[in-house]
Design a protein around this motif. Sequence first.
Motif, PDB file in Angstrom:
ATOM      1  N   GLU A 123       0.851  -1.205   0.000  1.00 13.86           N
ATOM      2  CA  GLU A 123       0.000   0.000   0.000  1.00 13.86           C
ATOM      3  C   GLU A 123       0.878   1.243   0.000  1.00 13.86           C
ATOM      4  O   GLU A 123       0.529   2.262  -0.620  1.00 13.86           O
ATOM      5  N   ASP A 145       1.753   3.255  -5.260  1.00 16.27           N
ATOM      6  CA  ASP A 145       1.239   2.799  -3.972  1.00 16.27           C
ATOM      7  C   ASP A 145      -0.158   2.219  -4.174  1.00 16.27           C
ATOM      8  O   ASP A 145      -0.701   2.246  -5.275  1.00 16.27           O
ATOM      9  N   MET A 146      -0.708   1.638  -3.139  1.00 14.52           N
ATOM     10  CA  MET A 146      -1.980   0.915  -3.182  1.00 14.52           C
ATOM     11  C   MET A 146      -1.965  -0.142  -4.294  1.00 14.52           C
ATOM     12  O   MET A 146      -2.949  -0.355  -5.006  1.00 14.52           O
ATOM     13  N   ALA A 163      -4.683  11.250   2.742  1.00 16.81           N
ATOM     14  CA  ALA A 163      -3.789  10.140   2.409  1.00 16.81           C
ATOM     15  C   ALA A 163      -4.469   9.205   1.423  1.00 16.81           C
ATOM     16  O   ALA A 163      -5.698   9.122   1.367  1.00 16.81           O
ATOM     17  N   HIS A 211       3.509   8.638   9.403  1.00 15.31           N
ATOM     18  CA  HIS A 211       4.742   8.364   8.629  1.00 15.31           C
ATOM     19  C   HIS A 211       5.935   8.876   9.425  1.00 15.31           C
ATOM     20  O   HIS A 211       6.865   9.470   8.882  1.00 15.31           O
TER      21      HIS A 211
HETATM   22  O1  HGY Z   1       0.848   7.890   0.083  1.00 15.93           O
HETATM   23  C1  HGY Z   1      -0.129   7.676   0.796  1.00 15.93           C
HETATM   24  O2  HGY Z   1      -0.970   8.522   0.986  1.00 15.93           O
HETATM   25  C2  HGY Z   1      -0.287   6.323   1.460  1.00 15.93           C
HETATM   26  O3  HGY Z   1       0.357   6.367   2.693  1.00 15.93           O
HETATM   27  N1  HGY Z   1       0.236   5.271   0.633  1.00 15.93           N
END
Ligand code: HGY
Length: 412
Positions: A129, A137-138, A357, A383
Amino acid sequence: MPLHSIDAARLIGRILALGEIGRDPQGQLTRLAGSDSDRAGRDRLVGWLTDAGLEVVIDRIGNIFGIWRDETNAGEAPLMLGSHIDTVINAGVYDGCYGVLAALEVIETLKERGATPARPVIVAAFTNEEGVRYAPDMLGSLVYAGGLSVEAALSIVGTDGTTLGEELERIGYAGSTEPGFARPHAYVELHIEQGPALEREGFAIGAVENLQGISWQRITVDGVANHAGTTPMAMRRDAGLAAARVGLFLREHITRSNGPSVATIGTMRFEPDAINVIPSRAVFTVDLRDPDEDRLQALEMALADFLVRIGAEEGVEISVERLARFQPVTFDQGIVEMIEASASTRSLKSRRMTSGAGHDAQMIARIAPTAMIFVPSRDGISHNPREHTEPADLVAGANVLLDVVERMARSG
Ligand code: HGY
Ligand code: MN
Ligand code: MN
């Protein structure tokens, strides 16, 4: 009607236990997708899913599923819960893990109460993710939702030159089940807010009704290495300076626009990376976000125009590689209302909000009615190892998830 509760000690204990897996000798927590520490975290989760009596399924992109179903409901579309357990570098213990472990906790609480849901309930832990090692990501939820082929995802080359497929094989999580094997009846994701709004405004629950768009690019600037002492400023083709100008441009452009856009240069490296050499190359990433697709596109265009301009002004060559691009999504109003109703029944102050996010919910919203529940982040920090949410808030969020699941699992 009595208000049921999850087992707070079990949930908090597991969050803290998982948070100990993947710490380096300095105590920093990092579980990048496909790494040895990711394997250790995955193994721990699979152990808990197995102990809870769930059917464990791993799909081809390494997504982990714990399935609670029986012969009475196996034919129904499942209710899917979950998030992710991979982390960023030097991470906190709640991002993603809270949502996965609270989903498991809800299932165990319902099982222990002898509940007989009208549909299967699945807890999912989606691969990669965070996107720190492999972009975008994801990724695991994107593949599950059909937004990218498994083959394309497995062949993605990471920041360290490995491919995701090789690493999933190496850590033993290259599953055989086709992603998307079950189209959810609905998907609900519980997550820490990772921002300051809920704490600052005194709310216990965020009923998340939309999520902003994301644009990731890697920019390479090629100039000419030269002597730091003998080269007059007007003669320089300084890749490092051009890169620095991009950061300043983004800050000033967004400040002038006075809108909700955000921009981040999270990684940057120079070549040859020597104190007395004008950099011949700068490679850096730009993360742009905005809740409105048109504004996000306008920001991307403004950046592209600026890169052309400074290429000419600084005498450097600039190339851009797109790493991720996801549009804003709007979540399911019906589920949002269920979240608000549960918060109200539990005398928890809630407010509707946008997610800053990215989350797996952004991808699963493509194939099922989806919404998210947020709980406050102390000082809005995430984070970051200082990431923290009070136990009472963690339990409150999990109990709202319990209510929503009970309500959605009741109706056939
Ligand atoms: O980048 C973002 O918003 C998530 O943490 N992947
Ligand atoms: Mn997350
Ligand atoms: Mn994150």
